[in-house]
Motif scaffolding. Sequence first.
Motif, PDB file in Angstrom:
ATOM      1  N   PHE A 160       0.827  -1.201   0.000  1.00 41.03           N
ATOM      2  CA  PHE A 160       0.000   0.000   0.000  1.00 41.03           C
ATOM      3  C   PHE A 160       0.862   1.252   0.000  1.00 41.03           C
ATOM      4  O   PHE A 160       0.581   2.221  -0.724  1.00 41.03           O
ATOM      5  CB  PHE A 160      -0.918   0.000   1.222  1.00 41.03           C
ATOM      6  N   GLU A 161       1.913   1.244   0.797  1.00 37.25           N
ATOM      7  CA  GLU A 161       2.779   2.409   0.873  1.00 37.25           C
ATOM      8  C   GLU A 161       3.486   2.665  -0.458  1.00 37.25           C
ATOM      9  O   GLU A 161       3.703   3.815  -0.843  1.00 37.25           O
ATOM     10  CB  GLU A 161       3.782   2.233   2.015  1.00 37.25           C
ATOM     11  N   VAL A 162       3.804   1.607  -1.189  1.00 31.08           N
ATOM     12  CA  VAL A 162       4.398   1.749  -2.515  1.00 31.08           C
ATOM     13  C   VAL A 162       3.423   2.466  -3.453  1.00 31.08           C
ATOM     14  O   VAL A 162       3.783   3.410  -4.163  1.00 31.08           O
ATOM     15  CB  VAL A 162       4.771   0.363  -3.090  1.00 31.08           C
ATOM     16  N   LEU A 163       2.167   2.023  -3.453  1.00 36.05           N
ATOM     17  CA  LEU A 163       1.162   2.656  -4.304  1.00 36.05           C
ATOM     18  C   LEU A 163       0.898   4.094  -3.885  1.00 36.05           C
ATOM     19  O   LEU A 163       0.812   5.004  -4.718  1.00 36.05           O
ATOM     20  CB  LEU A 163      -0.145   1.862  -4.245  1.00 36.05           C
ATOM     21  N   ARG A 164       0.763   4.296  -2.599  1.00 38.58           N
ATOM     22  CA  ARG A 164       0.490   5.648  -2.081  1.00 38.58           C
ATOM     23  C   ARG A 164       1.600   6.624  -2.442  1.00 38.58           C
ATOM     24  O   ARG A 164       1.339   7.785  -2.816  1.00 38.58           O
ATOM     25  CB  ARG A 164       0.334   5.572  -0.557  1.00 38.58           C
ATOM     26  N   ASP A 165       2.842   6.157  -2.358  1.00 42.39           N
ATOM     27  CA  ASP A 165       3.987   7.041  -2.578  1.00 42.39           C
ATOM     28  C   ASP A 165       4.439   7.074  -4.035  1.00 42.39           C
ATOM     29  O   ASP A 165       5.325   7.870  -4.389  1.00 42.39           O
ATOM     30  CB  ASP A 165       5.147   6.610  -1.683  1.00 42.39           C
ATOM     31  N   GLY A 166       3.861   6.209  -4.887  1.00 47.45           N
ATOM     32  CA  GLY A 166       4.183   6.225  -6.301  1.00 47.45           C
ATOM     33  C   GLY A 166       5.582   5.765  -6.632  1.00 47.45           C
ATOM     34  O   GLY A 166       6.171   6.210  -7.622  1.00 47.45           O
ATOM     35  N   THR A 167       6.144   4.869  -5.836  1.00 53.13           N
ATOM     36  CA  THR A 167       7.475   4.345  -6.132  1.00 53.13           C
ATOM     37  C   THR A 167       7.353   3.150  -7.068  1.00 53.13           C
ATOM     38  O   THR A 167       6.258   2.707  -7.408  1.00 53.13           O
ATOM     39  CB  THR A 167       8.201   3.934  -4.845  1.00 53.13           C
ATOM     40  N   ASP A 168       8.485   2.604  -7.481  1.00 54.99           N
ATOM     41  CA  ASP A 168       8.498   1.513  -8.456  1.00 54.99           C
ATOM     42  C   ASP A 168       8.597   0.124  -7.819  1.00 54.99           C
ATOM     43  O   ASP A 168       8.748  -0.868  -8.535  1.00 54.99           O
ATOM     44  CB  ASP A 168       9.669   1.696  -9.430  1.00 54.99           C
TER      45      ASP A 168
END
Length: 289
Positions: A160-168
């Motif tokens: 979720f944090e990856v999606l929220r922060d827009g990282t790869d």
Amino acid sequence: MNETDFIAALRRLPLHVGARGLEDDAAVLEIGGKTLVLTHDTMVEGVHFLSAQDMADVAWKLVATNLSDLAAKGAAPVGVLLSHTLGDGDEAFLAGLDDVLAHYGVGILGGDTVRGNGPRTLGLTAIGGATHTPVPSRASAQVSHGLYVTGTLGAAMLGFEVLRDGTDANHAAYSRPLARVAEGEALAPHVSAMMDVSDGLLLDAFRMAEASAVSIAIDTAACPVAEPARMMECLTWGDDYELLFTLPEGIAPPVQATRIGTVEPRGFAPLFVDGEPVTNRDGLGYTHE
């Protein structure tokens, strides 16, 4: 009303015997010599999925979360009924739906399609056939039995944090979780109690203890987590869809799983975490308040 109060009010209404007192992951119906298992989950935009999220992933998660409830009963999926609110990304939603239905070998039985304003609401009813009877319940944990969990906890939180922060980085644990259907079928003949971990391990263990009228003691150091430095977050965030189950002493789980605790006689608290009593569910996981 919050979620807990509303469900308590529902229990005062006439309930079908198959509802299991609304204390379980799914309903169990005996029809024509067959045992059916039914469950329904809803996902709301901005609550269960991000507004900018790929709708193909949303479709996958909608199906997988419902099949996870069937897995917790050791049920083999038969088909699903879809409730869909039309909107942006419907083509992607259909593609994701095709992916997940093919992955689990499940077909659509029907449903309903609507158009509305505001955040989208998506619902799915999953129907399965029991592979073992009696069908496992979260309300049958037995004193002295070991407590186990499959997989790793907290991976969905990191996704979720990856999606929220827009990282790869990889976010599949959150966006495309896997229902433990095969594991549930293998475990069903052996467990004393079983449920899936959807709202956080600690909250779901608390619910199992309450439903079973026992106490459950958890050793957090034994818990398999995705990020040990954030142990408590991993145990309370939810969305992992792993299986939480109890087994008699001397019986090894027939699937890969980790022992994380023990079922004890009911004391003054339903849950003990590293020896500390937990007397209410506040802060243990996700609830709709």
